[in-house]
Design a protein around this motif. Sequence first.
Motif, PDB file in Angstrom:
ATOM      1  N   ALA A 169     -38.712  24.633  10.184  1.00 32.89           N
ATOM      2  CA  ALA A 169     -39.214  24.926   8.825  1.00 32.89           C
ATOM      3  C   ALA A 169     -40.033  23.766   8.084  1.00 32.89           C
ATOM      4  O   ALA A 169     -40.697  23.873   7.371  1.00 32.89           O
ATOM      5  CB  ALA A 169     -38.147  25.583   7.822  1.00 32.89           C
ATOM      6  N   LEU A 170     -39.213  22.489   8.457  1.00 31.44           N
ATOM      7  CA  LEU A 170     -39.764  21.354   7.926  1.00 31.44           C
ATOM      8  C   LEU A 170     -40.989  20.941   8.762  1.00 31.44           C
ATOM      9  O   LEU A 170     -42.006  20.591   7.948  1.00 31.44           O
ATOM     10  CB  LEU A 170     -38.622  20.253   7.997  1.00 31.44           C
ATOM     11  CG  LEU A 170     -37.518  20.541   7.357  1.00 31.44           C
ATOM     12  CD1 LEU A 170     -36.323  19.094   7.665  1.00 31.44           C
ATOM     13  CD2 LEU A 170     -37.859  20.674   5.872  1.00 31.44           C
ATOM     14  N   THR A 171     -41.041  21.174   9.883  1.00 29.05           N
ATOM     15  CA  THR A 171     -42.546  21.003  10.436  1.00 29.05           C
ATOM     16  C   THR A 171     -43.586  21.784   9.848  1.00 29.05           C
ATOM     17  O   THR A 171     -44.659  21.388   9.868  1.00 29.05           O
ATOM     18  CB  THR A 171     -42.435  21.164  11.751  1.00 29.05           C
ATOM     19  OG1 THR A 171     -42.266  22.518  12.225  1.00 29.05           O
ATOM     20  CG2 THR A 171     -41.067  20.345  12.776  1.00 29.05           C
ATOM     21  N   ILE A 172     -43.042  22.866   9.128  1.00 30.95           N
ATOM     22  CA  ILE A 172     -44.366  23.778   8.981  1.00 30.95           C
ATOM     23  C   ILE A 172     -44.734  23.259   7.474  1.00 30.95           C
ATOM     24  O   ILE A 172     -45.844  23.157   7.222  1.00 30.95           O
ATOM     25  CB  ILE A 172     -43.863  25.194   8.569  1.00 30.95           C
ATOM     26  CG1 ILE A 172     -43.564  26.055  10.130  1.00 30.95           C
ATOM     27  CG2 ILE A 172     -44.329  26.169   7.677  1.00 30.95           C
ATOM     28  CD1 ILE A 172     -42.778  27.382   9.916  1.00 30.95           C
ATOM     29  N   LEU A 173     -43.600  22.604   7.015  1.00 30.69           N
ATOM     30  CA  LEU A 173     -44.009  22.007   5.449  1.00 30.69           C
ATOM     31  C   LEU A 173     -44.934  20.890   5.994  1.00 30.69           C
ATOM     32  O   LEU A 173     -45.894  20.620   4.917  1.00 30.69           O
ATOM     33  CB  LEU A 173     -42.588  21.640   4.924  1.00 30.69           C
ATOM     34  CG  LEU A 173     -42.190  22.478   3.839  1.00 30.69           C
ATOM     35  CD1 LEU A 173     -40.897  22.202   3.100  1.00 30.69           C
ATOM     36  CD2 LEU A 173     -43.352  22.851   2.840  1.00 30.69           C
ATOM     37  N   GLU A 174     -44.645  20.243   6.940  1.00 27.63           N
ATOM     38  CA  GLU A 174     -45.470  18.946   7.127  1.00 27.63           C
ATOM     39  C   GLU A 174     -46.887  19.338   7.391  1.00 27.63           C
ATOM     40  O   GLU A 174     -47.843  18.621   7.215  1.00 27.63           O
ATOM     41  CB  GLU A 174     -44.795  18.109   8.215  1.00 27.63           C
ATOM     42  CG  GLU A 174     -43.823  17.234   8.116  1.00 27.63           C
ATOM     43  CD  GLU A 174     -42.852  16.868   9.000  1.00 27.63           C
ATOM     44  OE1 GLU A 174     -43.382  16.940  10.243  1.00 27.63           O
ATOM     45  OE2 GLU A 174     -41.691  16.513   8.950  1.00 27.63           O
ATOM     46  N   LYS A 175     -46.816  20.402   8.146  1.00 22.00           N
ATOM     47  CA  LYS A 175     -48.377  20.811   8.655  1.00 22.00           C
ATOM     48  C   LYS A 175     -48.833  21.405   7.345  1.00 22.00           C
ATOM     49  O   LYS A 175     -50.305  20.923   7.350  1.00 22.00           O
ATOM     50  CB  LYS A 175     -48.300  22.378   9.697  1.00 22.00           C
ATOM     51  CG  LYS A 175     -47.850  21.625  11.195  1.00 22.00           C
ATOM     52  CD  LYS A 175     -48.497  22.898  12.066  1.00 22.00           C
ATOM     53  CE  LYS A 175     -48.166  22.372  13.392  1.00 22.00           C
ATOM     54  NZ  LYS A 175     -49.373  21.315  13.583  1.00 22.00           N
ATOM     55  N   VAL A 176     -48.509  21.999   6.345  1.00 21.81           N
ATOM     56  CA  VAL A 176     -49.320  22.389   5.259  1.00 21.81           C
ATOM     57  C   VAL A 176     -49.641  21.335   4.520  1.00 21.81           C
ATOM     58  O   VAL A 176     -50.849  21.148   4.000  1.00 21.81           O
ATOM     59  CB  VAL A 176     -48.149  23.339   4.342  1.00 21.81           C
ATOM     60  CG1 VAL A 176     -48.972  23.594   2.980  1.00 21.81           C
ATOM     61  CG2 VAL A 176     -48.034  24.548   4.994  1.00 21.81           C
ATOM     62  N   HIS A 177     -48.714  20.121   4.412  1.00 23.00           N
ATOM     63  CA  HIS A 177     -49.073  18.857   4.039  1.00 23.00           C
ATOM     64  C   HIS A 177     -50.320  18.247   4.536  1.00 23.00           C
ATOM     65  O   HIS A 177     -51.267  17.850   3.591  1.00 23.00           O
ATOM     66  CB  HIS A 177     -47.851  17.964   3.920  1.00 23.00           C
ATOM     67  CG  HIS A 177     -48.177  16.736   3.160  1.00 23.00           C
ATOM     68  ND1 HIS A 177     -47.617  16.694   1.850  1.00 23.00           N
ATOM     69  CD2 HIS A 177     -48.844  15.412   3.292  1.00 23.00           C
ATOM     70  CE1 HIS A 177     -47.917  15.489   1.193  1.00 23.00           C
ATOM     71  NE2 HIS A 177     -48.699  14.710   2.159  1.00 23.00           N
ATOM     72  N   LYS A 178     -50.404  18.492   5.852  1.00 18.02           N
ATOM     73  CA  LYS A 178     -51.745  17.738   6.498  1.00 18.02           C
ATOM     74  C   LYS A 178     -52.960  18.781   6.323  1.00 18.02           C
ATOM     75  O   LYS A 178     -54.056  18.128   5.905  1.00 18.02           O
ATOM     76  CB  LYS A 178     -51.698  17.772   8.116  1.00 18.02           C
ATOM     77  CG  LYS A 178     -50.594  16.409   8.500  1.00 18.02           C
ATOM     78  CD  LYS A 178     -50.244  16.740   9.867  1.00 18.02           C
ATOM     79  CE  LYS A 178     -49.261  15.453  10.458  1.00 18.02           C
ATOM     80  NZ  LYS A 178     -48.642  15.934  11.629  1.00 18.02           N
TER      81      LYS A 178
END
Lengths: 110, 110
Positions: free
Chosen positions: B82-91
């Motif tokens: 779920a955190l990597t998803i957040l990071e992807k959105v950030h990118k």
Amino acid sequence: MEERIVSMKSDFFKALAHPTRVRILERLAKNSEEVCVCELIEDLGVEQSNLSQHLSILRKQQIITSTKVGLKVMYRIKYPEALTILEKVHKILAQQFQEGEALMRHLADR
Amino acid sequence: MEERIVSMKSDFFKALAHPTRVRILERLAKNSEEVCVCELIEDLGVEQSNLSQHLSILRKQQIITSTKVGLKVMYRIKYPEALTILEKVHKILAQQFQEGEALMRHLADR
DNA sequence: TATAAATATTATAATTTTGTAATATACTAA
DNA sequence: TTAGTATATTACAAAATTATAATATTTATA
């Protein structure tokens, strides 16, 4: 400012937080080419007006873009990263299925 | 059945589609240890009752879990994906910033 | 120019989500 | 047992989202 970025992130998730909009993305992902609205109407089986509003929401978030070709409007995914996010969610759900949690939770809330 | 999976995916995004819930996850991500509700109240500056409801939504989606330790309840992230998803959105947002789109769109809709 | 086709926009009623306030529950300690 | 602390739940009004229906816009063609 950090506040604003958080808000933009949740806006991004809001754009994906509807079954029809998830289906639009998965349909656009299938053949990585452009797809016209008319074809989306057919494939998804939703009202023209309704589909148009959902497309508008995805467009505002810049997740998809469109170009007009004659009478038709062709849509395509603008940020392929959005698709990898969908895939990640799929994987998480798959994991939850293995643990027998996902489906039960889903059924419980209806 | 495919229908149901799509619905579960949009439910997942719905769970992330609120600034407070994004902030909860980012707070839990920071020190990858457990964090008690009392600390979240402090750090996020939201009403106890309100926070509790947001935690409940994330818990139902199995994105976070909790354990009770005495009077306190400790929360932690259950699916690190779920955190990597957040990071992807950030990118994605960062990319959109570079193209000058993200902020303008955000400001436009207020 | 008039008509038709494809898509977008607007208005609106119904549903869902949200925050606040009040109350309930679980645990600890006196 | 009683009181206090931490968290959860419930009730409810306000705000946001949604689907439908009606209308508008754009482009092609007769």
